[in-house]
Design a protein around this motif. Structure first.
Motif, PDB file in Angstrom:
ATOM      1  N   GLN A 137      45.636  37.234  43.963  1.00  0.00           N
ATOM      2  CA  GLN A 137      46.487  36.475  44.884  1.00  0.00           C
ATOM      3  C   GLN A 137      45.935  35.072  45.100  1.00  0.00           C
ATOM      4  N   THR A 138      44.614  34.948  45.146  1.00  0.00           N
ATOM      5  CA  THR A 138      44.005  33.625  45.292  1.00  0.00           C
ATOM      6  C   THR A 138      44.344  32.745  44.106  1.00  0.00           C
ATOM      7  N   TRP A 187      42.816  42.706  43.459  1.00  0.00           N
ATOM      8  CA  TRP A 187      44.099  42.263  43.998  1.00  0.00           C
ATOM      9  C   TRP A 187      43.950  40.933  44.738  1.00  0.00           C
ATOM     10  N   ASP A 188      42.940  40.841  45.609  1.00  0.00           N
ATOM     11  CA  ASP A 188      42.735  39.611  46.389  1.00  0.00           C
ATOM     12  C   ASP A 188      42.424  38.429  45.477  1.00  0.00           C
ATOM     13  N   SER A 227      41.080  46.547  45.741  1.00  0.00           N
ATOM     14  CA  SER A 227      41.482  45.494  46.686  1.00  0.00           C
ATOM     15  C   SER A 227      40.844  44.165  46.313  1.00  0.00           C
ATOM     16  N   GLU A 228      39.617  44.225  45.798  1.00  0.00           N
ATOM     17  CA  GLU A 228      38.931  42.991  45.404  1.00  0.00           C
ATOM     18  C   GLU A 228      39.670  42.299  44.265  1.00  0.00           C
TER      19      GLU A 228
END
Length: 520
Positions: free
Chosen positions: A298-299, A294-295, A291-292
């Motif tokens: 996206q940023t 992925w985030d 998730s890290e």
């Protein structure tokens, strides 16, 4: 010449489901045998057997049905044998009308094991049209049940789409209905490498890690002869599709690109626009990235940090990927000085747009002036120290927690109401009265919770501003130099800005610039 007949065979969704569940029979084979036995018993001469092997809800999607209607239109055939009327048309009302009129005007009978429909007979015609109507209603009900089943499977974390996304393979869950995904040993590492190149980068000429944009990633994969999801060359768009697919972090996405139909001049147009309200649920499959990661991707993606200029070209625009026309939304283009233009200019090249261009150097300076003004605004806000802001954030969080606990107490009381009703302690009237009272209190508390969460969000963002955003903005302004390369200036601006909108309506005025810093 003896009368000739046609045979039309088509599987329904229910037939396919039964075949998948049992695997013991072929529906078309069974129907073919039944209809040929019927033809034999009645002495029919069969001219052609048409078998629909593709799935489609419309005539346009069923080539064998189109062929059948073409043959029926000739009027050369006495009838068509099929298992039931619904096999001919159970989709759109328009399609049902086409089928009905084609058989009526050609005088062709429809023969099923249960009944013969003669279009010359008014009673049969009415019954035939009624059968089509009922099949349409049944079709709609089946679709509703299927959609409910899909959503139920999605809520359980099962994969309900068609083909598996690149990097995964689809498999049937053992001992239960539905499917899930598992990493494909050949393509999963490619997905993980794409995220790694985009988020962390790869060693550059100096040995330091340099994050790569989607264009450079595609180019690198093609240079290594790595096949794309479509089996052809990689494109920047294909890389971006992977970077924004939440499946790779362990989520599932449904109705992301729904089929939208509209009529234009009597012709149906079909499109698949992106749906910003697509359903996102946690999946039971193994994620390929954390998730890290992925985030962070996206940023970077939404912040447009990576330059979109091809690798062989040197960017000359320090505002590339940042500045957009406020009127039409088109990206502003930096036009080089030439002819009567002594200076580079920012212009909107959208054909219909009337936005007026402006000197590029003055526009860039105006951006810096606006950034300093924005920073000064927060510097002057000295009512609360950073410690005071953190305390306000803690108080706001405590208020949110208090409201949530109160809601849990009300939900427990709601369950107690049902228990007391079942035990006979409460009458139905008392139960309803108290249930309504609880519902009113719960609605008020939910509204208070939403307001408390908004306050908590603003307080938390204020802390982030003072700890991270403002120091970063100050550092960017302190280190910004017009003598630096456009690429370096662009990277600095993208650390703190999401985008800039540009508006200029009259030649003699300065453009209006609106900055969107990386804050909520």
């Amino acid at each position: 010449m003896a009368e000739q007949y046609l045979v039309y065979l088509r599987k329904s969704r229910q037939d396919r489901e039964q075949e998948l569940q049992t695997g013991k029979f072929d529906t078309l084979q069974r129907h073919r045998s039944a209809l040929l036995t019927l033809a034999k018993d009645r002495g029919y001469s069969i001219a052609e057997i048409l078998e629909e092997v593709v799935s489609g809800d419309t005539i346009a999607a069923r080539p064998q049905m189109q062929q059948l209607l073409s043959l029926v239109e000739t009027g050369q055939y006495a009838g068509v044998l099929c298992m039931e009327v619904a096999r001919l048309a159970r989709g759109k009302t328009r399609d049902q009308g086409v089928v009905s009129e084609t058989f009526r005007y050609s005088g062709t009978k429809i023969i099923t094991p249960d009944k013969v429909y003669d279009p010359a007979n008014e009673m049969d015609e009415d019954f035939f049209e009624f059968s089509l109507f009922m099949s349409r209603q049944e079709y709609k009900m089946i679709n509703k049940r299927l959609n409910r089943g899909r959503i139920s499977s999605l809520e359980e974390g099962k994969y309900i789409a068609g083909a598996a996304p690149f990097g995964y393979e689809k498999y049937k869950l053992k001992g239960q209905k539905g499917f899930s995904l598992r990493p494909n040993p050949e393509t999963a590492p490619i997905v993980q490498r794409i995220y790694s190149m985009y988020v962390d980068g790869e060693p550059g000429p100096s040995g330091a890690l340099e994050p790569l944009g989607s264009y450079r990633i595609a180019k690198k994969l093609n240079a290594e002869s790595i096949p794309s999801p479509g089996g052809t060359l990689w494109t920047a768009g294909a890389v971006r599709d992977i970077l924004k697919n939440p499946t790779y972090k362990g989520s599932l996405r449904w109705r992301w690109r729904p089929v939208c139909k509209r009529m234009e001049n009597g012709i149906m147009k079909i499109s698949t626009p992106t749906n910003t309200e697509a359903l996102i649920r946690d999946g039971i499959h193994e994620p390929l990235v954390s998730s890290e990661v992925w985030d962070r991707a996206q940023t970077l993606r939404t912040g447009n940090v990576h330059s979109c200029v091809p690798e062989k070209r040197t960017p000359q625009n320090p505002l590339i990927g940042l500045i957009y026309c406020a009127r039409c939304g088109h990206a502003m283009t930096r036009q080089l000085a030439s002819g009567h233009n002594r200076y580079d200019r920012y212009a909107c090249l959208s054909p219909e747009c009337i936005t007026i261009s402006h000197r590029a150097d003055e526009t860039e300076r105006a951006v810096l002036v606006a950034m300093r003004a924005w920073l000064s605004q927060y510097r002057l806000d000295g009512k609360r120290t950073p410690d005071g802001r953190e305390k306000a954030a803690r108080v706001a969080q405590e208020a949110v927690d208090k409201k949530k606990k109160a809601l849990l107490i009300l939900e427990g009381q709601q369950q107690s109401l049902y228990d007391l009703l079942e035990q006979g302690v409460y009458t139905t009237e008392v139960f309803l009265q108290r249930s309504q009272n609880l519902a009113q209190r719960k609605a008020v508390l939910q509204q208070e919770l939403r307001e408390a969460e908004e306050i908590e969000e603003m307080a938390s963002q204020s802390v982030v501003m003072w700890k991270n955003i403002i120091p970063t903005m100050r550092a960017v302004l302190d280190s910004y130099s017009y003598n630096a390369s456009p690429t370096d200036r662009n990277k600095l601006l993208k650390q703190v800005l999401v985008k800039i909108t540009y508006q200029k309506d009259n030649p003699g005025e300065q453009p209006t610039l609106t900055l969107f810093p990386k804050v909520k």
